[in-house]
Design a protein around this motif. Structure first.
Motif, mmCIF file in Angstrom:
data_model
loop_
_atom_site.group_PDB
_atom_site.id
_atom_site.type_symbol
_atom_site.label_atom_id
_atom_site.label_comp_id
_atom_site.label_asym_id
_atom_site.label_seq_id
_atom_site.Cartn_x
_atom_site.Cartn_y
_atom_site.Cartn_z
ATOM 1 N N ASN A 188 0.829 -1.200 0.000
ATOM 2 C CA ASN A 188 0.000 0.000 0.000
ATOM 3 C C ASN A 188 0.869 1.257 0.000
ATOM 4 O O ASN A 188 0.801 2.071 0.911
ATOM 5 C CB ASN A 188 -0.910 -0.052 1.235
ATOM 6 C CG ASN A 188 -1.941 1.060 1.231
ATOM 7 O OD1 ASN A 188 -1.985 1.884 0.319
ATOM 8 N ND2 ASN A 188 -2.764 1.094 2.259
ATOM 9 N N GLU A 191 -7.760 -2.778 2.294
ATOM 10 C CA GLU A 191 -6.890 -2.132 3.296
ATOM 11 C C GLU A 191 -7.647 -1.017 4.038
ATOM 12 O O GLU A 191 -7.452 -0.820 5.234
ATOM 13 C CB GLU A 191 -5.657 -1.511 2.607
ATOM 14 C CG GLU A 191 -4.639 -2.531 2.154
ATOM 15 C CD GLU A 191 -3.737 -3.011 3.282
ATOM 16 O OE1 GLU A 191 -2.939 -2.202 3.791
ATOM 17 O OE2 GLU A 191 -3.866 -4.190 3.661
ATOM 18 N N ILE A 192 -8.483 -0.299 3.325
ATOM 19 C CA ILE A 192 -9.263 0.767 3.986
ATOM 20 C C ILE A 192 -10.143 0.145 5.067
ATOM 21 O O ILE A 192 -10.182 0.611 6.201
ATOM 22 C CB ILE A 192 -10.166 1.517 2.981
ATOM 23 C CG1 ILE A 192 -9.344 2.189 1.887
ATOM 24 C CG2 ILE A 192 -11.041 2.556 3.706
ATOM 25 C CD1 ILE A 192 -10.196 2.886 0.820
ATOM 26 N N ASN A 193 -10.843 -0.926 4.674
ATOM 27 C CA ASN A 193 -11.742 -1.579 5.636
ATOM 28 C C ASN A 193 -10.966 -2.108 6.840
ATOM 29 O O ASN A 193 -11.404 -1.981 7.979
ATOM 30 C CB ASN A 193 -12.487 -2.731 4.959
ATOM 31 C CG ASN A 193 -13.494 -2.236 3.929
ATOM 32 O OD1 ASN A 193 -13.975 -1.111 4.007
ATOM 33 N ND2 ASN A 193 -13.803 -3.083 2.960
ATOM 34 N N LYS A 194 -9.808 -2.687 6.562
ATOM 35 C CA LYS A 194 -8.985 -3.255 7.644
ATOM 36 C C LYS A 194 -8.558 -2.172 8.615
ATOM 37 O O LYS A 194 -8.656 -2.326 9.832
ATOM 38 C CB LYS A 194 -7.722 -3.885 7.038
ATOM 39 C CG LYS A 194 -7.694 -5.406 7.134
ATOM 40 C CD LYS A 194 -6.295 -5.925 6.876
ATOM 41 C CE LYS A 194 -6.301 -6.897 5.719
ATOM 42 N NZ LYS A 194 -4.980 -7.113 5.141
ATOM 43 N N ARG A 195 -8.091 -1.076 8.044
ATOM 44 C CA ARG A 195 -7.575 0.013 8.889
ATOM 45 C C ARG A 195 -8.690 0.562 9.779
ATOM 46 O O ARG A 195 -8.485 0.883 10.932
ATOM 47 C CB ARG A 195 -7.015 1.116 7.989
ATOM 48 C CG ARG A 195 -6.114 2.099 8.718
ATOM 49 C CD ARG A 195 -5.522 3.125 7.768
ATOM 50 N NE ARG A 195 -6.539 3.924 7.097
ATOM 51 C CZ ARG A 195 -6.705 3.971 5.793
ATOM 52 N NH1 ARG A 195 -5.939 3.253 4.991
ATOM 53 N NH2 ARG A 195 -7.642 4.733 5.262
ATOM 54 N N ARG A 196 -9.895 0.644 9.226
ATOM 55 C CA ARG A 196 -11.003 1.246 9.970
ATOM 56 C C ARG A 196 -11.733 0.229 10.845
ATOM 57 O O ARG A 196 -12.484 0.610 11.729
ATOM 58 C CB ARG A 196 -12.023 1.832 8.990
ATOM 59 C CG ARG A 196 -11.500 3.010 8.190
ATOM 60 C CD ARG A 196 -12.452 3.327 7.050
ATOM 61 N NE ARG A 196 -13.832 3.394 7.507
ATOM 62 C CZ ARG A 196 -14.481 4.508 7.828
ATOM 63 N NH1 ARG A 196 -13.858 5.656 7.748
ATOM 64 N NH2 ARG A 196 -15.743 4.458 8.222
ATOM 65 N N SER A 199 -10.488 6.660 0.113
ATOM 66 C CA SER A 199 -10.263 6.664 1.556
ATOM 67 C C SER A 199 -10.522 8.063 2.136
ATOM 68 O O SER A 199 -11.202 8.218 3.160
ATOM 69 C CB SER A 199 -8.818 6.212 1.816
ATOM 70 O OG SER A 199 -8.516 6.332 3.166
#
Ligand SMILES: *Cc1c(COP(=O)(O)O)cnc(C)c1O
Length: 428
Positions: A5, A344-349, A421
């Motif tokens: 990323n 990755e966005i979902n994971k981070r949030r 994002s």
């Protein structure tokens, strides 16, 4: 591929990309003076820089030769479509005489259904995917009515199981088997426009034939996007448009495939026109239709040379790439990167702000990802557009994003997801 990323990773991938120079063949729309991030090739492919010259050449021929342009000049119009068949045959996996470049897509679907939807006795039903592209639904309904049936009885649509988003091949095959005695036709898209699901066309063809029905495909979202083997699979017919993944301009010319096993059937229904007449005798203007052998025999009207010129510009690029597999390799990697970054966005949030409804298996999709925005969908779409990311919107909450290997880069994908994002924060 091990994705990362970071912009550096994306730039490295672009550096190694064997297709990287092709981006420069296309006119990329601008956003505040910079290249926009165009992820909408599933709807309208970008304009090749060469297209204008292809048109200008034909305008010149018209100017200099006028009607003699049909027979004279470097590229007489009468034969202008011939080399195009060879290019498109490679893209859809057909023999050259099994394809013809003609008309527009829904028109071709109608013409092919006249030949291949032949209800008789109990066999009058059509199996198709639920949620097919509306034009296909309307075409099928009107064909069914034309033969005197009620679409409610004659059209069997297959929908995903409860709680699922896409179709299971086993369910498609089962439904075909269940209706084996009453099926006239199985008609599927290659890739569903809404979900991006790429169907197992070989399995569907086999099941249709076992059921005693014809198998036909609308390849609007598949042609030029994924490898196809229409001849080998034994599909009876197919049609597609060239303005999506094949970059031949708004409303660009369509094409058809008819399997050679049908060429000997002289009884086949067909709505004929003089351009389908055998070419060596067409200008004798004799009564009684004597079709060209092959898909050319389904042609109806005079070749629209300016549309063919745009298609020719596009096919020259595809020919130069040297095979759909080369495009597909990059496409799988690019779309995989898009999927990775969105996840990755979902994971981070720790939530599911973006839910990808397209299958995760790359064999079951093409270049497109359909992304459900679980909150503020319309505002997120607008934020993307305001920031130069061009995707497309489908009601009620889906954004379709389609990186195209000929002109999109890993950097495009990285930047697009960065905006996605940011949109979550910006539109709260
Ligand atoms: C894009 C698309 C069409 C559009 O048909 P036209 O006749 O070119 O307007 C039809 N069917 C499918 C499946 C499509 O994706």
């Amino acid at each position: 591929m091990d994705y990362q990323n970071t912009l550096t990773f994306a730039a490295e991938q672009d550096e190694q990309d064997v297709l990287k120079d092709f981006r420069n063949r296309f006119l990329i729309p601008k956003h505040h003076g910079q290249d926009a991030i165009y992820l909408c090739g599933n709807s309208l492919g970008l304009q090749p820089k060469s297209s204008a010259q292809y048109i200008a050449d034909q305008m010149k021929t018209w100017e200099k030769l006028a009607v003699e342009g049909w027979f004279q000049g470097d590229d007489p119009w009468l034969e202008y479509h011939k080399p195009l068949s060879s290019s498109i045959a490679k893209i859809v996996g057909a023999n050259e005489n099994e394809v013809a470049v003609m008309n527009s897509l829904t028109v071709n679907l109608h013409l092919l259904m006249i030949s291949f939807y032949k209800p008789s006795g109990n066999r009058f039903k059509i199996v198709m995917e639920g949620g097919a592209f509306p034009s296909d639904q309307y075409a099928v309904e009107s064909q069914v009515k034309f033969h005197g049936f009620d679409p409610k009885d004659a059209v069997i649509e297959i929908f995903p199981r409860d709680g699922e988003l896409t179709l299971r091949t086993e369910d498609i095959l089962n439904i075909i088997n269940q209706h084996a005695d009453e099926l006239a036709l199985v008609l599927f898209s290659g890739i569903n426009y809404y979900t991006g699901q790429f169907f197992d066309l070989q399995a569907i063809t086999r099941a249709a034939h076992r059921a005693g029905a014809y198998a036909g495909f609308d390849l609007a979202h598949a042609a030029g996007n994924v490898p196809l083997k229409l001849h080998e699979w034994g599909a009876d017919f197919a049609c597609w448009c060239s303005y999506k993944y094949m970059n031949s301009g708004p409303g660009g010319i369509s094409g058809i495939f008819v399997h050679e096993k049908h060429f000997a059937d002289t009884e086949m229904n067909r709505f004929a026109g003089w351009w389908g007449y055998r070419a060596d005798k067409r200008f004798l203007m004799a009564p009684g239709f004597d079709p060209a052998i092959g898909a050319d025999g389904w042609q109806v009207s005079t070749s629209p040379i300016l549309l063919l010129a745009l298609f020719k510009a596009s096919m020259a690029i595809f020919d130069e790439v040297g095979g759909i597999d080369i495009l597909r390799n990059k496409s799988v990697a690019l779309t995989g990167y898009l999927e990775f970054l969105i996840n990755e966005i979902n994971k981070r949030r720790g939530d599911e702000a973006f839910k990808i409804i397209t299958p995760t298996d790359s064999d079951a999709r093409g270049g497109q990802l359909s992304v459900v925005c679980t909150k503020n969908a319309k505002a997120i779409f607008k934020y993307l557009a305001d920031n130069g990311v061009i995707g497309d919107w489908r009601e009620p909450d889906v954004i379709r994003l389609s990186p195209v290997p000929l002109y999109n880069s890993f950097t495009d994908v990285y930047k697009a997801v960065k905006h996605l994002s940011e949109a979550l924060e910006a539109v709260k």
